[in-house]
Design a protein around this motif. Structure first.
Motif, PDB file in Angstrom:
ATOM      1  N   SER A 234       0.831  -1.209   0.000  1.00  0.00           N
ATOM      2  CA  SER A 234       0.000   0.000   0.000  1.00  0.00           C
ATOM      3  C   SER A 234       0.865   1.258   0.000  1.00  0.00           C
ATOM      4  O   SER A 234       0.593   2.219  -0.735  1.00  0.00           O
ATOM      5  CB  SER A 234      -0.930   0.008   1.217  1.00  0.00           C
ATOM      6  N   LYS A 235       1.913   1.262   0.824  1.00  0.00           N
ATOM      7  CA  LYS A 235       2.811   2.424   0.860  1.00  0.00           C
ATOM      8  C   LYS A 235       3.514   2.615  -0.476  1.00  0.00           C
ATOM      9  O   LYS A 235       3.739   3.753  -0.908  1.00  0.00           O
ATOM     10  CB  LYS A 235       3.823   2.257   1.989  1.00  0.00           C
ATOM     11  N   VAL A 238       1.336   4.629  -2.896  1.00  0.00           N
ATOM     12  CA  VAL A 238       1.388   6.084  -2.675  1.00  0.00           C
ATOM     13  C   VAL A 238       2.607   6.662  -3.382  1.00  0.00           C
ATOM     14  O   VAL A 238       2.528   7.698  -4.070  1.00  0.00           O
ATOM     15  CB  VAL A 238       1.415   6.405  -1.171  1.00  0.00           C
ATOM     16  N   LEU A 251      -2.110   7.884   2.050  1.00  0.00           N
ATOM     17  CA  LEU A 251      -2.579   6.580   2.498  1.00  0.00           C
ATOM     18  C   LEU A 251      -3.629   6.793   3.577  1.00  0.00           C
ATOM     19  O   LEU A 251      -3.399   7.518   4.549  1.00  0.00           O
ATOM     20  CB  LEU A 251      -1.405   5.772   3.050  1.00  0.00           C
TER      21      LEU A 251
END
Length: 334
Positions: A234-235, A238, A251
């Motif tokens: 997920s990071k 970004v 996020l």
């Protein structure tokens, strides 16, 4: 009234959210609870998402960080999708524990590639992030000293290989494709005879989500990625969004974390939305509904590929029926 609302376009990325490995891991916990009853113990978060973890806790899952936290019991323990060192199932066997391995098959593939390098006399370079559970699990497949973690091209520069020693590499599955390539290029430059893994280590879901983000990001005023702060993939989304042209990327774990002050005023606002591989669709739907209430919203699908992969659950659980109602807490009502 809708005509008084700020006009905005939402680019909804596809693929987004759950991958096959995450879906399988959650199913394993749900099916184990149906078959064995509560409690079912899970070593580490089954996936990096508090909504999912808390939903499973309400059903009887008990999350622990180490096996010693589990009392003497005949109830099963499940290993998370990130994988575990070999020492963990060995310790479980020593206690005669019933355990179910929910390691993503694509992570297991990296384990096998690393072990193949080691069996063939090669030192192993692992491209990954220090401290991540997947990295700990992969390094724990090999004897101490058999694998070296590298995070950056500079780490490769600092690594010295003993003479007459072969070298192979593998990568963490959830890294940024672009960042990983920089490190891999440096490995090939410094060690021309290095042996690459037989297949791409970064999983298809990571690659697919990053490609969709790249397609949606240019010209975007605000790019939201739904995911947990400890979710590597997920990071990375970004970071990919920012590099691909989003003015602002953030996020968020849910709609309540959206910072509306980062949204420019005036019509013509362009928003993009994606989600990491451990974020359930219900959280994405919640954010979309929040935006519908706030904006005169037009939704465009930024879809770069369609995923149809499915991974089978453990053989011990295949006789347990799984219904849409069982999974409604992450997929929404049937």
């Amino acid at each position: 009234m809708a005509d008084q609302q700020q006009k905005a376009t939402l680019r909804l990325c596809g693929p987004r959210g759950f991958c096959a490995g995450v879906d399988r891991a959650i199913q394993i916990v749900v099916l184990a609870l149906k078959k064995y009853g509560a409690p079912v113990y899970v070593r580490h978060e089954i996936v990096h998402n508090r909504y999912v973890v808390e939903g499973l806790e309400t059903r009887g899952a008990v999350f622990v960080e180490d096996l010693h936290q589990i009392p003497e019991t005949e109830q099963p323990v499940i290993f998370s999708a990130h994988g575990v060192p070999k020492s963990v199932p060995e310790a479980a066997s020593a206690r005669n524990m019933l355990y179910l391995d929910a390691t993503c098959p694509l992570v297991s593939k990296v384990h096998k590639q690393a072990m193949l390098h080691e069996r063939r006399g090669r030192h192993v370079l692992l491209v990954g992030h220090k401290g991540h559970p997947e990295v700990i699990g992969t390094m724990g497949q090999l004897p101490d000293g058999a694998v070296t973690l590298v995070e950056t091209p500079e780490d490769v520069d600092a690594f010295e290989l003993p003479e007459d020693t072969g070298l192979g590499f593998v990568t963490q599955t959830t890294l940024s494709v672009d960042d990983t390539q920089d490190v891999i290029d440096r490995i090939h430059q410094k060690f021309p005879h290095v042996v690459a893994p037989a297949a791409e280590s970064i999983c298809y879901a990571t690659t697919n989500r990053q490609q969709a983000v790249k397609a949606a990001a240019p010209g975007t005023d605000v790019f939201l990625v739904v995911g947990a702060p400890n979710s590597s993939n997920s990071k990375r989304l970004v970071e990919v969004a920012e590099r691909a042209g989003a003015t602002h990327a953030a996020l968020v774990q849910n709609a309540g974390e959206i910072d509306w002050a980062t949204f420019p005023e005036g019509d013509g606002l362009t928003i993009a939305l994606s989600a990491g591989a451990s974020a359930p669709e219900v959280l994405i739907e919640e954010i979309i509904e929040t935006m519908r209430a706030r904006f005169d919203l037009t939704i465009e699908l930024a879809e770069t590929t369609i995923e149809d992969e499915e991974f089978m659950v453990n053989r011990e659980l295949r006789d347990v029926p799984l219904t849409a109602k069982d999974m409604a807490f992450v997929n929404g009502p049937a």
